[in-house]
Design a protein around this motif. Structure first.
Motif: not given
Length: 328
Positions: A195-196, A199, A203, A237, A312
């Motif tokens: 998820a870093t 994203y 979440l 992130r 992202n």
């Protein structure tokens, strides 16, 4: 009988991952590997990987070329190489089949065999078992995990050339954000959370599926997890930087340090699959064996009531929106 049992679901929910045997037959695994061998035999090495540096400006242009090549790869099939596989003239110093770290990121869209596996009844059944209403496919990769490569260690080799420090060989990027961009899931495989880089808001909407096309063992670089680590959110992130700036990505926050003893190995038999929660901390080490550890892996996102971050690195395109998993 469902491929995924209620007990499997419970383990996934509690630990953030689960290993399931028998997703594919040995023959299906071999067919996927054979098809990839054919793709590699016909590949054209990107021009920026064959550049011979004569000035610092040349090196800067190659670094920029690598960044563009990666960040625009979400709707294409592209090739990413291990460190130290080219000489000063950009020619291979290892067999072509041993040169690659991975091929990605749209095998699921353009390669029929991979598309068939991605949309298989077992995969769709697992998604439904987990309660996914509108899952879409984000990306897909074939990871080679060459002997002596692909983990936190470094390969010892007789070949030491200037190009080992080039931006084309993705492990040696000097700019931190680019180094992490190219290495995040695919190259160094240091402890991380998917998820870093993928994203969503909220979440918990991303899941990786990691299909072993060969036995994945402690010696050849299986995955290691911190069970239960998917319940604490993420600490950083990776985001796109403003258009027209370079590097193309940067980080917000910092990755936490994790004690080695917290990690548990997750070996997988050929044909098995690991389901990976987007927030579970995991890693893999260098392949210290004499054999490869081929894997087909892809990520799903529950699209219902989910916002995919426009920051992202990976973005849907007009040519390839994120395709739905479920087929009619």
């Amino acid at each position: 009988m469902d491929f995924m049992t209620d007990r499997d679901v419970q383990k996934y929910m509690e630990d953030g991952y689960v290993v399931l045997d028998g997703l594919l037959t040995p023959r299906e695994c071999d067919e996927l590997r054979q098809r990839m061998a054919e793709i590699v035999d016909r590949m054209d090495v990107p021009g920026h990987c064959r550049t011979t540096f004569s000035t610092s400006h040349d090196e800067q242009l190659q670094t920029q070329g690598n960044a563009d090549y990666f960040i625009t790869s979400g709707d294409k099939i592209r090739f990413f190489f291990e460190k130290g596989v080219f000489d000063d003239k950009g020619e291979f110093i290892v067999p072509k089949q041993r040169s690659l770290n991975k091929v990605g990121h749209a095998l699921h869209a353009y390669e029929p065999l991979y598309k068939q596996v991605t949309h298989s009844p077992k995969i769709q059944g697992m998604a439904k078992k987990l309660g996914l209403m509108s899952p879409v496919i984000l990306q897909s990769m074939f990871i080679f995990k060459q002997p002596g490569f692909g983990g936190e260690g470094k390969k010892t080799t007789r070949h030491r050339t200037r190009t080992q420090n080039s931006a084309c060989e993705l492990l040696s990027i000097s700019r931190l954000s680019l180094f992490c961009l190219f290495g995040y899931l695919f190259f160094l495989v240091t402890p991380h959370q998917d998820a870093t880089f993928l994203y969503t808001e909220p979440l918990g909407r991303v899941m990786g599926l990691w299909v072993a096309l060969e036995d994945a063992t402690v010696n050849n670089g299986c995955l290691w997890f911190i069970p239960g680590s998917h319940t604490s959110g993420i600490s950083r992130r990776m985001v796109r930087t403003p258009k027209g700036t370079f590097p193309l990505t940067d980080f917000r926050g910092r990755e936490q340090a994790y004690a080695d003893e917290r990690f548990v190995a997750a070996p997988v038999k050929k044909g098995g699959v690991v389901l990976i929660h987007g927030e579970v901390v995991h890693r893999s080490a260098v392949n210290t064996s004499e054999d490869s550890r081929h894997v087909y892996t892809f990520h799903l996102m529950e699209a219902q009531d989910t916002r995919w971050s426009p920051d992202n690195w990976l973005q849907p395109t007009e040519e390839l929106p994120f395709p739905p998993l479920y087929t009619k």
